[in-house]
Design an enzyme around this catalytic site. Structure first.
Site: not given
Ligand SMILES: Cc1cc2nc3c(=O)[nH]c(=O)nc-3n(C[C@H](O)[C@H](O)[C@H](O)COP(=O)(O)OP(=O)(O)OC[C@H]3O[C@@H](n4cnc5c(N)ncnc54)[C@H](O)[C@@H]3O)c2cc1C
Length: 395
Positions: A257-259
């Site tokens: 999700g961060e990426r």
């Protein structure tokens, strides 16, 4: 259905939204855009010096922007994943990469594991106030001796009765100075390989948590970045987030999700930078004409626009798969790699098109380049993304 008339002239002015977005997303986009341009962007310069104030979290909490896709029972808006993309994209207009990153760490990096893996008590204690902007979160993976090599971390959590004792250090931690709690990656069983990691929710005012140093950076100056030490930090067993021993898998999920949100921010940031530069190329004249009318500059825009569009399609299609329950790690890695790279390339070309003005702080393009440069390093470097993609083919 195309008609004879509709295919006579290319429709360059068309700005139809992508199919993943609905009218509701567009309304959300408008309201976030209005807030960002009115309440955040005017302070961009000042916050480069001071970092942005904690009150931004509270204000965004009041407006409902910190829990767009979280369930209403926790104070969220109950929206879908695309709402987070809208937020990530619109924060670009704050003209402050550091601010966008500080918020994204909270909304898309530290709180998602609390929502997915947390107990009901943990959600009440951490997620609910985070959505209100009353508690600020950070995420602690990286250590002085281990960044890309997450499995090489040394921070240990040792069980002692019904408590754990944590020792170790974390570095480059965004929001590390301001956060009320941290989602901390530790090793609980060094001999168990990938099954020896555990996540903890640690209150930052616990005895033994030391905010050591405010780190100085190339860009992202509006964010705070900390070196943290954990010295005999005692936490109850209820501080375990998710399953004991499964922390490595939990954090690998978080990183996806961060990426993806990072990739969306890169595309939007590149687009915003190109749009501003286009304006400049139409106003600035040299040798008796607008600089944008030189073929070489025109082609720079053509290259930039093509790369941005390709990255956007990759991000949106991957986000659509992610939002529909798939776990497309290969494509997320591709989107992160490609969007980060093109964002830096675009920012660099925009400096070039501005000439000397591009090198001046006044125009803000140099800041975009400095801020964007992080994306090829943070959340997994280009090299690690290439390795994930390559390995996914069995190599
Ligand atoms: C401003 C900023 C904010 C950050 N915020 C956070 C945060 O909030 N929380 C957090 O936990 N972390 C954060 N990070 C850390 C970031 O995620 C790491 O810096 C990143 O993962 C790289 O780790 P490293 O710095 O240790 O580099 P290293 O792992 O030491 O890598 C150095 C070089 O070696 C290459 N390399 C390493 N391993 C391989 C390999 N197997 N194959 C090929 N090349 C390899 C890398 O690609 C890189 O080029 C932040 C970093 C910065 C700069």
């Amino acid at each position: 259905m195309a008609t004879t008339e509709s295919v006579l002239k290319p429709d360059f002015g068309s700005s139809k939204r992508h199919f993943i977005f609905t009218d509701e997303h567009e309304r959300l986009r408008e309201s976030i855009h209005a807030f960002v341009t009115k309440e955040l962007a005017p302070h961009a310069e000042e916050w480069e010096e001071t970092t942005f104030p904690d009150s931004v979290f509270r204000r965004m909490g009041e407006l409902g922007f910190l829990g767009l896709s979280y369930p209403e029972e926790y104070g969220g808006q109950g929206g879908d994943y695309f709402c987070n993309l809208v937020l990530g994209e619109e924060l670009t207009y704050a003209n402050s990469g550091g601010l966008a990153m500080g918020i994204a760490v909270h909304t898309d990096m530290a709180t998602p594991p609390v929502h997915l893996f947390g107990t009901e008590e943990q959600k009440q204690q951490y997620l609910v106030p985070s959505i209100k902007g009353e508690k600020i979160s950070s995420l602690g993976i990286t250590e002085p001796d281990a960044g890309s090599d997450v499995a090489g971390i040394k921070t240990r959590a040792v069980r002692d009765g019904d408590e754990y004792v944590i020792n170790g250090s974390k570095t480059y931690i965004t929001n590390g100075h301001r956060s009320d709690y941290i989602v901390l990656v530790t090793k609980t069983d060094p001999d168990a390989g990938y099954d020896g990691f555990t996540l903890f929710l640690v209150d930052m005012d616990t005895e033994g948590v030391i905010r050591e140093k405010r780190l100085q950076k190339l860009g992202m100056h509006a964010s705070d970045t900390a070196l943290l030490a954990f010295q005999d930090v005692r936490v109850p067993e209820t501080a375990v987030l998710g399953q004991v021993g499964k922390g490595f898998y939990h954090i690998m999920w978080e990183l996806q999700g961060e990426r993806l949100i990072g990739a969306a921010g890169c595309v939007a940031g590149a687009q915003h930078c190109m749009d501003r530069t286009l304006q400049y190329a139409l106003e600035r004249t040299a040798f008796g004409r607008q600089i944008g009318k030189f073929q070489v500059i025109r082609h720079k825009f053509a290259e930039m626009a093509t790369k941005i569009e390709a990255a956007r399609q990759l991000v949106y299609t991957t986000a659509w798969r992610f939002a529909n329950g798939e776990y497309p790690v290969r494509e997320i890695s591709m989107a992160k790699l490609y969007a980060s790279r093109i964002a830096v390339e675009v920012a660099d070309e925009c400096i070039q098109i501005h000439g000397g003005a591009g090198y001046m702080k006044e125009y803000g393009v140099e800041r975009v380049w400095r801020d964007m440069r992080l994306n090829r390093i943070g959340a997994g470097t280009d090299e690690i993304m290439l390795d994930v993609i390559g390995r996914s083919y069995g190599l």
